[in-house]
Enzyme design. Sequence first.
Site, PDB file in Angstrom:
ATOM      1  N   GLY A 111      40.267  42.392  21.513  1.00 40.65           N
ATOM      2  CA  GLY A 111      40.562  41.096  22.129  1.00 40.65           C
ATOM      3  C   GLY A 111      41.194  41.282  23.498  1.00 40.65           C
ATOM      4  N   GLY A 112      42.504  41.220  23.545  1.00 44.43           N
ATOM      5  CA  GLY A 112      43.263  41.269  24.796  1.00 44.43           C
ATOM      6  C   GLY A 112      42.819  42.373  25.752  1.00 44.43           C
ATOM      7  N   HIS A 162      35.945  35.147  12.259  1.00 46.35           N
ATOM      8  CA  HIS A 162      37.157  35.672  12.889  1.00 46.35           C
ATOM      9  C   HIS A 162      38.378  34.963  12.292  1.00 46.35           C
ATOM     10  CE1 HIS A 162      40.219  36.595  15.851  1.00 46.35           C
ATOM     11  NE2 HIS A 162      39.462  37.631  16.191  1.00 46.35           N
ATOM     12  N   GLU A 170      40.919  33.766  13.570  1.00 49.70           N
ATOM     13  CA  GLU A 170      41.325  32.553  14.286  1.00 49.70           C
ATOM     14  C   GLU A 170      40.472  31.359  13.863  1.00 49.70           C
ATOM     15  OE1 GLU A 170      41.115  34.310  18.174  1.00 49.70           O
ATOM     16  OE2 GLU A 170      42.841  35.547  17.641  1.00 49.70           O
ATOM     17  N   GLY A 176      46.570  40.514  18.510  1.00 47.95           N
ATOM     18  CA  GLY A 176      47.278  39.934  19.650  1.00 47.95           C
ATOM     19  C   GLY A 176      48.783  40.101  19.591  1.00 47.95           C
ATOM     20  N   ASN A 182      35.924  40.938  22.514  1.00 44.90           N
ATOM     21  CA  ASN A 182      35.952  39.531  22.118  1.00 44.90           C
ATOM     22  C   ASN A 182      36.847  38.815  23.109  1.00 44.90           C
ATOM     23  OD1 ASN A 182      36.247  37.046  20.904  1.00 44.90           O
ATOM     24  ND2 ASN A 182      37.469  37.784  19.176  1.00 44.90           N
ATOM     25  N   TRP A 183      36.219  38.130  24.046  1.00 46.85           N
ATOM     26  CA  TRP A 183      36.991  37.477  25.111  1.00 46.85           C
ATOM     27  C   TRP A 183      37.713  36.227  24.624  1.00 46.85           C
ATOM     28  CZ3 TRP A 183      32.818  37.731  29.584  1.00 46.85           C
ATOM     29  CH2 TRP A 183      32.749  39.053  30.034  1.00 46.85           C
ATOM     30  N   LYS A 184      37.351  35.739  23.453  1.00 39.84           N
ATOM     31  CA  LYS A 184      37.952  34.506  22.933  1.00 39.84           C
ATOM     32  C   LYS A 184      37.786  33.375  23.972  1.00 39.84           C
ATOM     33  CE  LYS A 184      40.876  37.391  20.127  1.00 39.84           C
ATOM     34  NZ  LYS A 184      42.127  37.617  19.411  1.00 39.84           N
ATOM     35  N   GLU A 210      40.126  43.424  10.446  1.00 39.75           N
ATOM     36  CA  GLU A 210      41.164  43.024  11.385  1.00 39.75           C
ATOM     37  C   GLU A 210      42.366  42.463  10.632  1.00 39.75           C
ATOM     38  OE1 GLU A 210      39.443  42.127  15.494  1.00 39.75           O
ATOM     39  OE2 GLU A 210      39.166  40.310  14.337  1.00 39.75           O
ATOM     40  N   SER A 239      44.941  44.731  18.311  1.00 43.70           N
ATOM     41  CA  SER A 239      45.719  45.422  19.345  1.00 43.70           C
ATOM     42  C   SER A 239      45.191  46.808  19.700  1.00 43.70           C
ATOM     43  CB  SER A 239      47.195  45.496  18.943  1.00 43.70           C
ATOM     44  OG  SER A 239      47.726  44.191  18.809  1.00 43.70           O
TER      45      SER A 239
HETATM   46  P1  PGA Z   1      43.469  41.820  19.967  1.00 41.35           P
HETATM   47  O1  PGA Z   1      42.391  40.892  19.218  1.00 41.35           O
HETATM   48  O2  PGA Z   1      42.757  43.078  20.372  1.00 41.35           O
HETATM   49  O3  PGA Z   1      43.948  41.018  21.124  1.00 41.35           O
HETATM   50  O4  PGA Z   1      44.544  42.111  18.962  1.00 41.35           O
HETATM   51  C1  PGA Z   1      41.433  41.453  18.365  1.00 41.35           C
HETATM   52  C2  PGA Z   1      40.559  40.363  17.826  1.00 41.35           C
HETATM   53  O5  PGA Z   1      41.042  39.267  17.571  1.00 41.35           O
HETATM   54  O6  PGA Z   1      39.330  40.565  17.648  1.00 41.35           O
END
Ligand code: PGA
Length: 248
Positions: free
Chosen positions: A233-234, A94, A96, A172, A9-11, A166, A212
């Site tokens: 994500g990251g 998600h 966010e 993150g 997930n590149w966001k 999640e 993470s």
């Molecule tokens: P992260 O994000 O791996 O940076 O913790 C995961 C996500 O939000 O899907």
Amino acid sequence: MRIPIIAGNWKMNKNVDEALEFVNQLKNEVNETDVEVVLCCPFIALSEVKKAIEGTKVKLGAQNMHWEESGAYTGEISADMLLNIGVDYVIIGHSERRQYFNETDEIVNLKVKKAVAKGIKPILCIGETLEERESNQTFEVVKTQTVKALEGITEEDLKNIVIAYEPIWAIGTGKTASSQDANAVIANIREVVKELYNETVSEVVRIQYGGSVKSANATEIMNESDIDGALVGGASLEAKEFLGIVHF
Ligand code: PGA
């Protein structure tokens, strides 16, 4: 047999050039894997990435969509638009989006229903806040989110839905749930699915962990009995690191 699914997930990261550079580094390195690999790109990169992954095993995902067919919804993207590009998956709900864009369980449910009706596979995100975890509400919260998101979803449709557990406090932050804790919550989500539908479908539905995940902890997480993949994500922003997770 549940096929593991690792989704990046590149966001709000990577322009088209950067997305293509990533795909070029990745695409020939995943041909041998049995893992399903999905890249959830920003909308602007979907078309180009679709062309770049043609003939490879990489699948394409979007990070959001609107639940209405079309119309006066400035700035929104419909399921048909995603289908036209050839998107396989879409992340829905998600944390966010729930946190910063006020997406409620009801909105999440509308989006899940629209996606499955159109044949796009939702990656449905659920998870508790730190406060909820510390007051022992984790199971209750993920149960409520699961039940509400799946309202009106048939057993057949459920087979095309991936659930991503999640914990919000792990996204993150560099903090991961211990793999045992994550597995316990995911086993619990499977129980909820069993109560809602039946045992057969609860054994089929894939449930990822997210928060993470990186190459250094992917093996431990993926070795857990109920965890079928990761939403990353990251660590999905850099091809080498993401490949380390894919090849856990
Ligand atoms: P992260 O994000 O791996 O940076 O913790 C995961 C996500 O939000 O899907």
